[in-house]
Design a protein around this motif. Structure first.
Motif, PDB file in Angstrom:
ATOM      1  N   LEU A  86       8.604  15.173 105.167  1.00 56.34           N
ATOM      2  CA  LEU A  86       9.912  16.871 105.298  1.00 56.34           C
ATOM      3  C   LEU A  86       9.119  17.892 105.253  1.00 56.34           C
ATOM      4  O   LEU A  86       9.316  19.550 106.414  1.00 56.34           O
ATOM      5  CB  LEU A  86      11.079  16.807 104.469  1.00 56.34           C
ATOM      6  CG  LEU A  86      12.104  17.338 104.884  1.00 56.34           C
ATOM      7  CD1 LEU A  86      12.777  17.779 106.841  1.00 56.34           C
ATOM      8  CD2 LEU A  86      13.008  17.093 103.552  1.00 56.34           C
ATOM      9  N   GLY A  87       8.445  18.306 103.876  1.00 60.15           N
ATOM     10  CA  GLY A  87       7.812  19.561 103.821  1.00 60.15           C
ATOM     11  C   GLY A  87       7.091  19.784 104.391  1.00 60.15           C
ATOM     12  O   GLY A  87       7.576  21.182 104.802  1.00 60.15           O
ATOM     13  N   LEU A  88       6.157  19.051 105.186  1.00 54.68           N
ATOM     14  CA  LEU A  88       5.160  19.598 106.047  1.00 54.68           C
ATOM     15  C   LEU A  88       5.929  20.440 107.237  1.00 54.68           C
ATOM     16  O   LEU A  88       6.187  21.024 108.028  1.00 54.68           O
ATOM     17  CB  LEU A  88       4.212  18.476 106.522  1.00 54.68           C
ATOM     18  CG  LEU A  88       2.977  18.609 107.082  1.00 54.68           C
ATOM     19  CD1 LEU A  88       1.873  17.718 107.294  1.00 54.68           C
ATOM     20  CD2 LEU A  88       3.055  18.025 109.232  1.00 54.68           C
TER      21      LEU A  88
ATOM     22  N   TYR B  65      12.238  13.788 109.280  1.00 52.55           N
ATOM     23  CA  TYR B  65      12.568  13.515 108.214  1.00 52.55           C
ATOM     24  C   TYR B  65      13.592  13.757 107.292  1.00 52.55           C
ATOM     25  O   TYR B  65      13.728  13.381 106.315  1.00 52.55           O
ATOM     26  CB  TYR B  65      10.945  14.163 108.229  1.00 52.55           C
ATOM     27  CG  TYR B  65      10.328  13.363 109.072  1.00 52.55           C
ATOM     28  CD1 TYR B  65       9.351  11.923 108.737  1.00 52.55           C
ATOM     29  CD2 TYR B  65       9.167  13.699 109.836  1.00 52.55           C
ATOM     30  CE1 TYR B  65       8.799  11.606 109.110  1.00 52.55           C
ATOM     31  CE2 TYR B  65       8.575  13.130 110.593  1.00 52.55           C
ATOM     32  CZ  TYR B  65       8.073  11.895 110.378  1.00 52.55           C
ATOM     33  OH  TYR B  65       7.479  11.154 110.807  1.00 52.55           O
ATOM     34  N   ARG B  66      14.556  14.822 107.459  1.00 51.85           N
ATOM     35  CA  ARG B  66      15.890  15.146 106.529  1.00 51.85           C
ATOM     36  C   ARG B  66      16.540  13.123 105.983  1.00 51.85           C
ATOM     37  O   ARG B  66      16.665  13.565 105.185  1.00 51.85           O
ATOM     38  CB  ARG B  66      16.551  15.784 106.628  1.00 51.85           C
ATOM     39  CG  ARG B  66      17.467  15.882 106.486  1.00 51.85           C
ATOM     40  CD  ARG B  66      18.596  17.146 106.597  1.00 51.85           C
ATOM     41  NE  ARG B  66      19.957  17.685 106.296  1.00 51.85           N
ATOM     42  CZ  ARG B  66      20.311  18.156 104.965  1.00 51.85           C
ATOM     43  NH1 ARG B  66      19.684  17.455 104.454  1.00 51.85           N
ATOM     44  NH2 ARG B  66      21.436  16.856 103.985  1.00 51.85           N
ATOM     45  N   ARG B  67      16.801  13.111 107.348  1.00 54.40           N
ATOM     46  CA  ARG B  67      17.047  11.876 107.420  1.00 54.40           C
ATOM     47  C   ARG B  67      16.480  10.530 106.237  1.00 54.40           C
ATOM     48  O   ARG B  67      17.459  10.346 105.822  1.00 54.40           O
ATOM     49  CB  ARG B  67      17.790  10.758 108.664  1.00 54.40           C
ATOM     50  CG  ARG B  67      19.005  11.938 109.885  1.00 54.40           C
ATOM     51  CD  ARG B  67      18.602  11.775 111.063  1.00 54.40           C
ATOM     52  NE  ARG B  67      19.197  10.297 111.028  1.00 54.40           N
ATOM     53  CZ  ARG B  67      19.783   8.957 111.853  1.00 54.40           C
ATOM     54  NH1 ARG B  67      19.090  10.429 113.296  1.00 54.40           N
ATOM     55  NH2 ARG B  67      19.977   8.073 112.337  1.00 54.40           N
ATOM     56  N   ARG B  68      15.653  10.464 106.675  1.00 54.98           N
ATOM     57  CA  ARG B  68      14.462   9.239 105.846  1.00 54.98           C
ATOM     58  C   ARG B  68      14.561  10.028 104.829  1.00 54.98           C
ATOM     59  O   ARG B  68      14.410   8.940 103.452  1.00 54.98           O
ATOM     60  CB  ARG B  68      13.286   9.079 106.624  1.00 54.98           C
ATOM     61  CG  ARG B  68      13.146   8.602 107.578  1.00 54.98           C
ATOM     62  CD  ARG B  68      11.778   8.456 108.587  1.00 54.98           C
ATOM     63  NE  ARG B  68      12.051   7.747 109.844  1.00 54.98           N
ATOM     64  CZ  ARG B  68      10.667   8.052 110.437  1.00 54.98           C
ATOM     65  NH1 ARG B  68       9.625   7.745 109.996  1.00 54.98           N
ATOM     66  NH2 ARG B  68      10.961   7.507 111.455  1.00 54.98           N
ATOM     67  N   SER B  69      14.305  11.667 104.646  1.00 55.67           N
ATOM     68  CA  SER B  69      14.345  11.774 102.612  1.00 55.67           C
ATOM     69  C   SER B  69      15.315  11.363 102.444  1.00 55.67           C
ATOM     70  O   SER B  69      15.330  11.352 100.876  1.00 55.67           O
ATOM     71  CB  SER B  69      13.940  13.385 102.313  1.00 55.67           C
ATOM     72  OG  SER B  69      12.644  13.432 103.749  1.00 55.67           O
ATOM     73  N   LEU B  70      16.721  11.428 103.095  1.00 53.86           N
ATOM     74  CA  LEU B  70      17.730  11.263 101.809  1.00 53.86           C
ATOM     75  C   LEU B  70      18.144   9.744 101.785  1.00 53.86           C
ATOM     76  O   LEU B  70      18.227   9.285 100.675  1.00 53.86           O
ATOM     77  CB  LEU B  70      19.372  11.843 103.182  1.00 53.86           C
ATOM     78  CG  LEU B  70      19.148  13.785 102.780  1.00 53.86           C
ATOM     79  CD1 LEU B  70      20.075  13.597 103.803  1.00 53.86           C
ATOM     80  CD2 LEU B  70      19.662  13.880 101.483  1.00 53.86           C
TER      81      LEU B  70
END
Length: 440
Positions: free
Chosen positions: A219-221, A406-411
């Motif tokens: 997500l950061g990348l 990746y926002r969804r995966r990070s959450l």
């Protein structure tokens, strides 16, 4: 061993920040010299782009090795080594008289530049309190862009007044002064040396794999990839030719607009830092909003049948500049999803994103311009730039999709740790079970 977040911390951060300002200056020093470089080395648009593409490719390619070295050796050695490389590289560029020599010099500048930023961020992470770090991180990026101010109008004036060799040699000499400050002031950590994880070669592959597999890293990348490349491409290479050859502005006005980008970032950086510090749950949403605004203004400017009015170019430059502070959100995300002993490697991976996107965009723009205007920089037209600069939309679209994914995966990752989601919604950036161990 030492108090954190106090005067000593600010002194150490200031010494590292000065080196970062110089790194940004060296990185962007070709921005207003692009047309002069084309004449000096007798090169076309693709070859001109190769200077900056190679520099950024070296920068991006070194981020993981630099992250590993940072966790192993600390910030001080990395900052000093980077400063030496940049000084030698810029001096080499001052006397370079062939395309090959110029490429070697820019590669060395890129290698030195690669060692500085994440090393300074690590100083921020270990020397400041958790509540201070997001704002200090934004201020680091913001003040660092003062190097871009010096690389705009003052450098342009020096190039026309003193010539190529004397100007770049003088720029190289600044590194010697800062080297003394780095030796005298910078200290890696307020903690015992044993707190720095000692990386062993047999554990390296596993460690990097863990960092990469974490959805927070990706997500950061993605945030860095999508937010950073537009202001980087504009400031480092194609903004000045676009404004002068495409939009018909004078060199002085174009340099002033490039300088304005930094002052916009001075205002936007702390604002974004404070808001995301209080609302970490929405950091990636803010990044998407920044990218959407940049893409919208570029669409308006490129869709006009003729040259854009000056006020609209001011808006374009200002909105594009916000992408720099917006990309700093990526490092706060890395801090959330990784313990401090892996932060160097995670920050290195994240930092690759924007520079990979930047070098791809620069190269594509150069290729399109060469195809449309094979006669070189003197034959560029607004229509040529309108088509060439449109390649940015491909990367914005791809990057926005990555951020959302990746926002969804990070959450989902946060939700797996008891209490972490509640802490994130309350405004905490360091989460139990993720970026720090469970509290007793």
């Amino acid at each position: 061993m030492h108090d954190i977040g106090r005067r000593r911390a600010y002194a150490i951060w200031g010494a590292g920040l000065a080196v970062y300002v110089l790194a940004v200056f060296h990185r962007t020093s070709l921005g207003v010299a692009g047309l002069l470089a084309a004449d000096r080395f007798d090169i076309n648009a693709s070859q001109l782009a190769t200077f900056t593409v190679l520099q950024l490719a070296v920068y991006a390619g070194m981020q993981v090795p630099v992250g590993v070295a940072l966790d192993r050796f600390g910030s001080r050695i990395l900052i000093i080594s980077g400063l030496v490389c940049m000084t030698v590289g810029q001096l080499w560029f001052a006397v370079a008289d062939s395309f090959a020599m110029g490429l070697g010099a820019r590669a060395l500048v890129g290698a030195g530049d690669a060692m500085v930023f994440t090393a300074v961020l690590r100083l921020v992470a270990v020397w400041f309190l958790v509540r201070q770090a997001p704002v200090i991180t934004q201020v680091t990026g913001m003040i660092g862009q003062m190097g871009a101010v010096a690389a705009a109008v003052p450098l342009s004036a020096a190039l026309h007044g003193m010539g190529w060799t004397r100007t770049y040699a003088l720029a190289a000499s600044l590194g010697v002064i800062l080297l003394l400050g780095a030796f005298a002031v910078i200290k890696d950590s307020p903690y015992e040396r044993g707190e720095v994880e000692r990386i062993k070669l047999r554990a390296l592959r596993h460690s990097l794999t863990e960092v990469w597999r974490d959805p927070g890293t990706r997500l950061g990348l993605s945030v860095h990839f999508t937010s950073q490349f537009a202001p980087t491409v504009f400031a480092l290479l194609w903004g000045y030719p676009f404004l002068v050859s495409g939009q018909g502005l004078s060199p002085t006005t174009a340099s002033t607009l490039l300088t304005m980008m930094t002052f916009v970032a001075l205002v936007a950086g702390p604002t974004i830092g404070r808001w995301t510090g209080r609302n970490p749950y929405y950091r990636s949403v803010v990044a998407l909003g920044v990218v959407g605004a940049i893409a919208l203004v570029w669409a308006v400017v490129l869709a006009l049948p003729g040259r854009a009015p000056l006020w609209l170019l001011v808006v374009l430059v200002a909105v594009t500049a916000v992408g720099g502070p917006g990309s700093m959100i990526a490092f706060d995300l890395a801090r959330t999803f990784h313990r401090s002993d892996r932060l160097g490697r995670a920050s290195g991976v994240v930092n690759m994103g924007g520079f990979v996107a930047s070098l791809v965009t620069m190269a594509l723009i150069g290729l399109v311009l060469d195809r449309l205007a094979p006669g070189g920089p003197s034959t560029y037209t607004l229509d040529d730039f309108r088509i060439a600069m449109s390649v940015q939309f491909l990367l914005w679209g791809f990057g926005a999709w990555m951020i959302w994914r990746y926002r969804r995966r990070s959450l989902d990752r946060v939700a797996q740790s008891p209490g972490a989601m509640d802490a994130l919604r309350r405004g905490e950036a360091l989460l139990p079970g993720i970026s720090r161990d469970h509290e007793a």
